[in-house]
Scaffold this motif. Structure first.
Motif, mmCIF file in Angstrom:
data_model
loop_
_atom_site.group_PDB
_atom_site.id
_atom_site.type_symbol
_atom_site.label_atom_id
_atom_site.label_comp_id
_atom_site.label_asym_id
_atom_site.label_seq_id
_atom_site.Cartn_x
_atom_site.Cartn_y
_atom_site.Cartn_z
ATOM 1 N N GLN A 1 10.244 -0.481 7.941
ATOM 2 C CA GLN A 1 8.859 -0.055 8.110
ATOM 3 C C GLN A 1 8.052 -0.246 6.829
ATOM 4 N N ALA A 2 6.809 -0.714 6.988
ATOM 5 C CA ALA A 2 5.793 -0.669 5.938
ATOM 6 C C ALA A 2 4.746 0.328 6.413
ATOM 7 N N LEU A 3 4.557 1.414 5.660
ATOM 8 C CA LEU A 3 3.654 2.487 6.062
ATOM 9 C C LEU A 3 2.535 2.639 5.039
ATOM 10 N N ILE A 4 1.308 2.826 5.522
ATOM 11 C CA ILE A 4 0.177 3.153 4.662
ATOM 12 C C ILE A 4 -0.214 4.598 4.938
ATOM 13 N N TRP A 5 -0.362 5.361 3.862
ATOM 14 C CA TRP A 5 -0.658 6.782 3.938
ATOM 15 C C TRP A 5 -2.022 7.054 3.315
ATOM 16 N N GLU A 6 -2.739 8.006 3.885
ATOM 17 C CA GLU A 6 -3.951 8.516 3.264
ATOM 18 C C GLU A 6 -3.695 9.960 2.857
ATOM 19 N N LEU A 7 -3.781 10.223 1.566
ATOM 20 C CA LEU A 7 -3.510 11.565 1.075
ATOM 21 C C LEU A 7 -4.721 12.449 1.314
ATOM 22 N N PRO A 8 -4.557 13.556 2.026
ATOM 23 C CA PRO A 8 -5.700 14.411 2.362
ATOM 24 C C PRO A 8 -6.141 15.257 1.176
ATOM 25 N N PRO B 1 1.607 8.725 8.426
ATOM 26 C CA PRO B 1 0.973 7.489 7.965
ATOM 27 C C PRO B 1 -0.191 7.097 8.872
ATOM 28 N N THR B 2 -1.177 6.440 8.296
ATOM 29 C CA THR B 2 -2.331 5.986 9.071
ATOM 30 C C THR B 2 -2.107 4.603 9.666
ATOM 31 N N MET B 3 -1.199 3.825 9.082
ATOM 32 C CA MET B 3 -0.873 2.498 9.591
ATOM 33 C C MET B 3 0.621 2.273 9.444
ATOM 34 N N ALA B 4 1.186 1.498 10.359
ATOM 35 C CA ALA B 4 2.615 1.196 10.299
ATOM 36 C C ALA B 4 2.851 -0.232 10.755
ATOM 37 N N TYR B 5 3.813 -0.883 10.108
ATOM 38 C CA TYR B 5 4.215 -2.239 10.498
ATOM 39 C C TYR B 5 5.730 -2.302 10.484
ATOM 40 N N SER B 6 6.314 -2.919 11.523
ATOM 41 C CA SER B 6 7.763 -3.079 11.606
ATOM 42 C C SER B 6 8.140 -4.517 11.313
ATOM 43 N N ALA B 7 9.008 -4.698 10.331
ATOM 44 C CA ALA B 7 9.487 -6.030 9.970
ATOM 45 C C ALA B 7 10.802 -6.325 10.686
ATOM 46 N N LEU C 1 7.490 -4.877 -2.205
ATOM 47 C CA LEU C 1 6.118 -4.686 -1.743
ATOM 48 C C LEU C 1 5.163 -4.991 -2.881
ATOM 49 N N GLN C 2 4.067 -5.708 -2.590
ATOM 50 C CA GLN C 2 2.993 -5.922 -3.552
ATOM 51 C C GLN C 2 1.667 -5.804 -2.817
ATOM 52 N N TRP C 3 0.693 -5.129 -3.447
ATOM 53 C CA TRP C 3 -0.652 -4.998 -2.880
ATOM 54 C C TRP C 3 -1.599 -5.754 -3.797
ATOM 55 N N SER C 4 -2.298 -6.741 -3.257
ATOM 56 C CA SER C 4 -3.118 -7.623 -4.083
ATOM 57 C C SER C 4 -4.306 -6.881 -4.685
ATOM 58 N N SER C 5 -4.460 -6.970 -6.004
ATOM 59 C CA SER C 5 -5.565 -6.293 -6.681
ATOM 60 C C SER C 5 -6.896 -6.988 -6.446
ATOM 61 N N THR C 6 -6.874 -8.325 -6.395
ATOM 62 C CA THR C 6 -8.131 -9.057 -6.253
ATOM 63 C C THR C 6 -8.508 -9.300 -4.804
ATOM 64 N N GLN C 7 -7.544 -9.246 -3.900
ATOM 65 C CA GLN C 7 -7.804 -9.389 -2.469
ATOM 66 C C GLN C 7 -7.136 -8.198 -1.771
ATOM 67 N N PRO C 8 -7.743 -7.006 -1.843
ATOM 68 C CA PRO C 8 -7.056 -5.793 -1.373
ATOM 69 C C PRO C 8 -6.831 -5.729 0.128
ATOM 70 N N ASP C 9 -7.314 -6.725 0.885
ATOM 71 C CA ASP C 9 -6.986 -6.788 2.309
ATOM 72 C C ASP C 9 -5.557 -7.264 2.544
ATOM 73 N N TRP C 10 -4.877 -7.711 1.472
ATOM 74 C CA TRP C 10 -3.574 -8.347 1.661
ATOM 75 C C TRP C 10 -2.466 -7.559 0.977
ATOM 76 N N ILE C 11 -1.391 -7.343 1.736
ATOM 77 C CA ILE C 11 -0.147 -6.759 1.240
ATOM 78 C C ILE C 11 0.974 -7.768 1.493
ATOM 79 N N ALA C 12 1.854 -7.932 0.511
ATOM 80 C CA ALA C 12 3.021 -8.798 0.681
ATOM 81 C C ALA C 12 4.275 -7.938 0.738
ATOM 82 N N ILE C 13 5.158 -8.246 1.674
ATOM 83 C CA ILE C 13 6.450 -7.566 1.767
ATOM 84 C C ILE C 13 7.557 -8.618 1.786
ATOM 85 N N ALA C 14 8.735 -8.223 1.337
ATOM 86 C CA ALA C 14 9.878 -9.132 1.331
ATOM 87 C C ALA C 14 11.049 -8.476 2.050
ATOM 88 N N PHE C 15 11.678 -9.254 2.934
ATOM 89 C CA PHE C 15 12.893 -8.792 3.615
ATOM 90 C C PHE C 15 13.745 -10.011 3.905
#
Length: 354
Positions: A301-308, A318-324, A331-345
């Motif tokens: 699982q790749a999960l995105i959380w919003e801390l209240p 989590p607010t979003m979930a992805y199953s690989a 995991l890497q979250w792009s600083s210059t293109q924050p719409d993109w997350i990279a995962i490795a498996f």
């Protein structure tokens, strides 16, 4: 729990419902572990680069440099490396230079800290090759050094890179001069990760189960802000919230939870995220929102959380979930293109549009 806004202009991750443009996969001939997004600014012909490192339990490994245009709706579903070059042992971490003016410099850790020159263009001259720029050995008494578990490039002072090692030390390098600025015995056991906060402040985590903060103005002392609830349970990864330096996150060995810390309130976590069903392997704060964090683990699982801003007694979902396809190890979250997350498996790298 009180998670105030830092006042920074933020945009929050939103689900992207365009199924044709949300997931892109690179399949390597080797298992993948280390990854890094570049800071290459548009309107360069190559809008973005992603470095991926092989993970083979032998001397001969390699790094591939992948190029793509993140603004294109026709991003290819598979990537061809624009550069591939050998790397001794598996790289434990990769990072491009944190300044947009130096997108051609890549650092890697493994047996040593290494800097690599990446040619500016891979479109026009295929004969260009990646050139090793320097090999930095933090051992004062030997041509060999203890393996480096991780490193972090200082955004505020890009001449500085801090490395962590199994020999219990953290070393701060002046990479422009190729010299050690300082070396500290940081922990009682192996140091597994390091993260810069401000220009002269970094934190580290260790097999001794502690998170410690160091200030280069006072090298004799450190501040322990968290210790594992079970004695000597190793802490594996550390992520400092770059948009709100009061907060950092860490993960424990063989644990399915992410621990959120407030450096103003040492010892007690302000939140524990506990919806993974297996060990968490990597964490990354959102580059555009101080209250969002992503985690990946052995539950695929790749999960995105919003801390209240106020703690929920039932816990945080989590607010979003992805199953690989299998266990996600990086995991890497792009600083210059924050719409993109990279995962490795396994031998796959996937780009996820969030």
């Amino acid at each position: 729990m009180q998670m105030e806004n830092s006042g920074t202009q933020e945009s929050h991750p939103k689900p992207n419902n365009n199924n044709n443009g949300t997931i892109f996969t690179y399949e390597s001939s080797f298992p993948i572990y280390a990854m890094a997004f570049s800071w290459l600014p548009a309107p360069n012909p190559i809008h973005h680069r992603l470095a991926v490192g092989s993970f083979l339990e032998e001397y001969n490994n390699k790094i591939d440099i992948l190029s793509f245009d993140p603004t294109s709706e026709t991003l290819p579903a598979s990537f061809e490396p624009s550069f591939s070059f050998p790397h001794p042992y598996p790289p434990t971490k990769l990072m491009f230079h944190p300044s947009p003016t130096r997108p051609d410099l890549l650092a890697s850790s493994g047996d040593f800290l290494r800097l690599w020159e990446i040619p500016e263009s891979d479109n026009q001259d295929r004969k260009k090759a990646v050139e090793p720029r320097s090999v930095l050995n933090n051992s004062k008494s030997s041509e060999f050094c203890a393996p480096l578990t991780s490193f972090d490039w200082n955004e505020a002072e890009p001449r500085r890179i801090g490395t962590s090692s199994i020999d219990t030390t953290c070393t701060v390098w002046d990479v422009e001069r190729g010299v050690v600025e300082t070396q500290l015995i940081a922990h009682d056991k192996e140091v597994y990760d390091i993260a810069w906060g401000e220009a002269g402040v970094f934190a580290s985590v260790s097999a001794d189960g502690s998170v410690r903060i160091f200030d280069l103005r006072d090298k004799e002392h450190s501040t322990i802000i968290y210790e594992s609830p079970q004695p000597d349970t190793p802490l594996l990864r550390l992520a400092w919230n770059k948009l709100d330096l009061r907060y950092m996150a860490t993960i424990l060995m063989d644990s399915s939870k992410i621990v959120i810390l407030d450096i103003r309130s040492p010892t007690m976590p302000v939140a524990e995220l506990q919806r993974h069903r297996a060990s968490v392997n990597a964490i990354a704060w959102a580059p555009q929102s101080s209250r969002h964090i992503c985690s990946v683990g052995d539950d695929s699982q790749a999960l995105i959380w919003e801390l209240p801003t106020v703690a929920d007694p039932a816990g945080i979902d989590p607010t979003m979930a992805y199953s690989a396809g299998s266990e996600i190890n990086q995991l890497q979250w792009s600083s210059t293109q924050p719409d993109w997350i990279a995962i490795a498996f396994g031998n796959k790298m996937q780009l996820l549009r969030v």
